[in-house]
Design a protein around this motif. Structure first.
Motif, PDB file in Angstrom:
ATOM      1  N   THR A   8       0.847  -1.195   0.000  1.00  0.00           N
ATOM      2  CA  THR A   8       0.000   0.000   0.000  1.00  0.00           C
ATOM      3  C   THR A   8       0.883   1.246   0.000  1.00  0.00           C
ATOM      4  O   THR A   8       2.046   1.198   0.399  1.00  0.00           O
ATOM      5  CB  THR A   8      -0.881   0.046   1.258  1.00  0.00           C
ATOM      6  OG1 THR A   8      -0.038   0.101   2.425  1.00  0.00           O
ATOM      7  CG2 THR A   8      -1.782  -1.181   1.322  1.00  0.00           C
ATOM      8  N   LYS A  23      12.259   7.796   4.368  1.00  0.00           N
ATOM      9  CA  LYS A  23      12.357   6.385   4.790  1.00  0.00           C
ATOM     10  C   LYS A  23      13.708   6.160   5.454  1.00  0.00           C
ATOM     11  O   LYS A  23      14.751   6.399   4.855  1.00  0.00           O
ATOM     12  CB  LYS A  23      12.202   5.510   3.547  1.00  0.00           C
ATOM     13  CG  LYS A  23      11.974   4.049   3.824  1.00  0.00           C
ATOM     14  CD  LYS A  23      10.502   3.707   3.881  1.00  0.00           C
ATOM     15  CE  LYS A  23      10.270   2.270   4.323  1.00  0.00           C
ATOM     16  NZ  LYS A  23      10.517   1.303   3.281  1.00  0.00           N
ATOM     17  N   ASN A  33       8.887   9.504   0.451  1.00  0.00           N
ATOM     18  CA  ASN A  33       7.902   8.534   0.005  1.00  0.00           C
ATOM     19  C   ASN A  33       6.575   8.772   0.698  1.00  0.00           C
ATOM     20  O   ASN A  33       6.542   9.367   1.771  1.00  0.00           O
ATOM     21  CB  ASN A  33       8.438   7.153   0.439  1.00  0.00           C
ATOM     22  CG  ASN A  33       8.064   6.063  -0.518  1.00  0.00           C
ATOM     23  OD1 ASN A  33       6.993   6.098  -1.095  1.00  0.00           O
ATOM     24  ND2 ASN A  33       8.940   5.114  -0.689  1.00  0.00           N
ATOM     25  N   GLY A  36       3.407   3.400   3.710  1.00  0.00           N
ATOM     26  CA  GLY A  36       2.763   2.128   3.389  1.00  0.00           C
ATOM     27  C   GLY A  36       3.690   0.968   3.599  1.00  0.00           C
ATOM     28  O   GLY A  36       4.800   1.103   4.096  1.00  0.00           O
ATOM     29  N   LYS A  38       3.712  -3.770   3.253  1.00  0.00           N
ATOM     30  CA  LYS A  38       3.128  -5.019   2.782  1.00  0.00           C
ATOM     31  C   LYS A  38       1.752  -5.249   3.372  1.00  0.00           C
ATOM     32  O   LYS A  38       1.530  -5.015   4.558  1.00  0.00           O
ATOM     33  CB  LYS A  38       4.015  -6.197   3.200  1.00  0.00           C
ATOM     34  CG  LYS A  38       5.312  -6.300   2.450  1.00  0.00           C
ATOM     35  CD  LYS A  38       6.130  -7.470   3.007  1.00  0.00           C
ATOM     36  CE  LYS A  38       7.609  -7.180   2.907  1.00  0.00           C
ATOM     37  NZ  LYS A  38       8.075  -6.159   3.881  1.00  0.00           N
ATOM     38  N   ASP A 119       9.870   6.886 -10.561  1.00  0.00           N
ATOM     39  CA  ASP A 119       8.526   6.851 -11.154  1.00  0.00           C
ATOM     40  C   ASP A 119       7.625   7.933 -10.579  1.00  0.00           C
ATOM     41  O   ASP A 119       6.612   8.303 -11.188  1.00  0.00           O
ATOM     42  CB  ASP A 119       7.861   5.478 -10.961  1.00  0.00           C
ATOM     43  CG  ASP A 119       7.831   5.039  -9.505  1.00  0.00           C
ATOM     44  OD1 ASP A 119       8.849   4.491  -9.056  1.00  0.00           O
ATOM     45  OD2 ASP A 119       6.821   5.277  -8.820  1.00  0.00           O
ATOM     46  N   ASP A 120       7.957   8.462  -9.422  1.00  0.00           N
ATOM     47  CA  ASP A 120       7.034   9.386  -8.759  1.00  0.00           C
ATOM     48  C   ASP A 120       6.766  10.635  -9.590  1.00  0.00           C
ATOM     49  O   ASP A 120       5.633  11.117  -9.668  1.00  0.00           O
ATOM     50  CB  ASP A 120       7.572   9.773  -7.379  1.00  0.00           C
ATOM     51  CG  ASP A 120       7.540   8.606  -6.391  1.00  0.00           C
ATOM     52  OD1 ASP A 120       7.108   7.506  -6.775  1.00  0.00           O
ATOM     53  OD2 ASP A 120       7.965   8.795  -5.245  1.00  0.00           O
TER      54      ASP A 120
HETATM   55  P1  6U4 Z   1       8.615  -4.334   6.738  1.00  0.00           P
HETATM   56  O1  6U4 Z   1       9.244  -5.477   6.035  1.00  0.00           O
HETATM   57  O2  6U4 Z   1       7.357  -4.663   7.491  1.00  0.00           O
HETATM   58  O3  6U4 Z   1       9.593  -3.484   7.504  1.00  0.00           O
HETATM   59  P2  6U4 Z   1       6.846  -2.787   5.167  1.00  0.00           P
HETATM   60  O4  6U4 Z   1       6.658  -1.486   5.890  1.00  0.00           O
HETATM   61  O5  6U4 Z   1       5.724  -3.775   5.262  1.00  0.00           O
HETATM   62  O6  6U4 Z   1       8.219  -3.399   5.542  1.00  0.00           O
HETATM   63  P3  6U4 Z   1       8.025  -1.535   2.906  1.00  0.00           P
HETATM   64  O7  6U4 Z   1       8.223  -0.313   3.727  1.00  0.00           O
HETATM   65  O8  6U4 Z   1       9.197  -2.280   2.391  1.00  0.00           O
HETATM   66  O9  6U4 Z   1       7.062  -2.534   3.631  1.00  0.00           O
HETATM   67  O10 6U4 Z   1       7.076  -1.153   1.686  1.00  0.00           O
HETATM   68  C1  6U4 Z   1       7.552  -0.426   0.623  1.00  0.00           C
HETATM   69  C2  6U4 Z   1       6.823   0.882   0.518  1.00  0.00           C
HETATM   70  O11 6U4 Z   1       7.387   1.620  -0.554  1.00  0.00           O
HETATM   71  C3  6U4 Z   1       5.343   0.775   0.184  1.00  0.00           C
HETATM   72  O12 6U4 Z   1       4.652   1.824   0.831  1.00  0.00           O
HETATM   73  C4  6U4 Z   1       5.268   1.017  -1.305  1.00  0.00           C
HETATM   74  C5  6U4 Z   1       6.377   2.005  -1.477  1.00  0.00           C
HETATM   75  N1  6U4 Z   1       6.961   1.999  -2.806  1.00  0.00           N
HETATM   76  C6  6U4 Z   1       7.572   0.955  -3.402  1.00  0.00           C
HETATM   77  N2  6U4 Z   1       8.026   1.307  -4.637  1.00  0.00           N
HETATM   78  C7  6U4 Z   1       7.690   2.618  -4.796  1.00  0.00           C
HETATM   79  C8  6U4 Z   1       7.898   3.533  -5.827  1.00  0.00           C
HETATM   80  N3  6U4 Z   1       8.558   3.178  -6.922  1.00  0.00           N
HETATM   81  N4  6U4 Z   1       7.420   4.778  -5.671  1.00  0.00           N
HETATM   82  C9  6U4 Z   1       6.807   5.126  -4.528  1.00  0.00           C
HETATM   83  N5  6U4 Z   1       6.590   4.269  -3.509  1.00  0.00           N
HETATM   84  C10 6U4 Z   1       7.023   3.051  -3.647  1.00  0.00           C
HETATM   85  O13 6U4 Z   1       6.416   6.293  -4.405  1.00  0.00           O
END
Ligand code: 6U4
Ligand code: NA
Ligand code: NA
Length: 156
Positions: A8, A23, A33, A36, A38, A119-120
């Motif tokens: 998400t 992040k 970012n 969100g 998994k 991509d943003d």
């Molecule tokens: P855990 O493993 O629980 O610490 P979790 O918080 O569940 O991690 P995470 O932070 O790895 O997951 O999730 C990746 C986040 O990055 C998601 O919110 C989606 C976001 N994301 C992934 N690719 C992206 C992209 N290219 N552009 C963007 N957001 C992206 O804006």
């Protein structure tokens, strides 16, 4: 065989400003970012979006609208990443720094694209105009988009 992971991404807005988080660890470390993560087995995608937003920013979403679906492939990785993007315009609480994210408001004309996923800059303009979208991006590493499609959608 290809597996799929569902994530998400919650976009938090107030008048002319967007809340982003720096992040601090994990996937996308060092990038600004939305909030969100998994989606877990026992929850819907919307429930995952609400949970991750609260975990990462302290905000409790009161109204979510799905605005986009983004698919990411990385060369050499069989996993297809599917990111469901939500607009959050009503929420309770104030943003707080968490273990994962440092939140900051940015004016809509001052979004730090050079410190974000590449991509943003492609889909934020649609989002900011209220246009729904679907995108597919093929990355080589984390900095290079080899090719992509981005389509405006009436319904998601
Ligand atoms: P855990 O493993 O629980 O610490 P979790 O918080 O569940 O991690 P995470 O932070 O790895 O997951 O999730 C990746 C986040 O990055 C998601 O919110 C989606 C976001 N994301 C992934 N690719 C992206 C992209 N290219 N552009 C963007 N957001 C992206 O804006
Ligand atoms: Na996350
Ligand atoms: Na998580």
């Amino acid at each position: 065989s290809t597996s799929q992971k569902i994530f998400t991404l919650a976009m938090v807005r107030k008048t002319n400003a967007l809340l982003l988080g720096l992040k601090k660890k994990g996937f996308g470390e060092g990038k600004w970012n939305g909030f969100g993560g998994k989606v877990e087995k026992d929850e819907t995608i919307s429930e995952g979006a609400v949970r991750e937003l609260e975990e990462e920013s302290g905000l409790v979403a009161k109204c979510l609208t799905k605005i986009g679906i983004l698919e990411f492939e990385f060369v050499g990785d069989p996993v297809l990443f599917e990111v469901h993007v939500f607009d959050v315009t009503q929420y309770e609480g104030e943003p707080v720094e968490t273990e994962e994210m440092k939140p900051q408001w940015f004016p809509e004309d001052g979004i730090p694209y050079e410190k974000m996923w590449p991509d943003d800059i492609l889909w934020y303009p649609l989002y900011l105009k209220g246009i729904k979208f679907r995108g597919h991006f093929l990355y080589q590493g984390y900095d290079t988009i080899l090719n992509y499609t981005l389509t405006q959608m009436d319904h998601l």
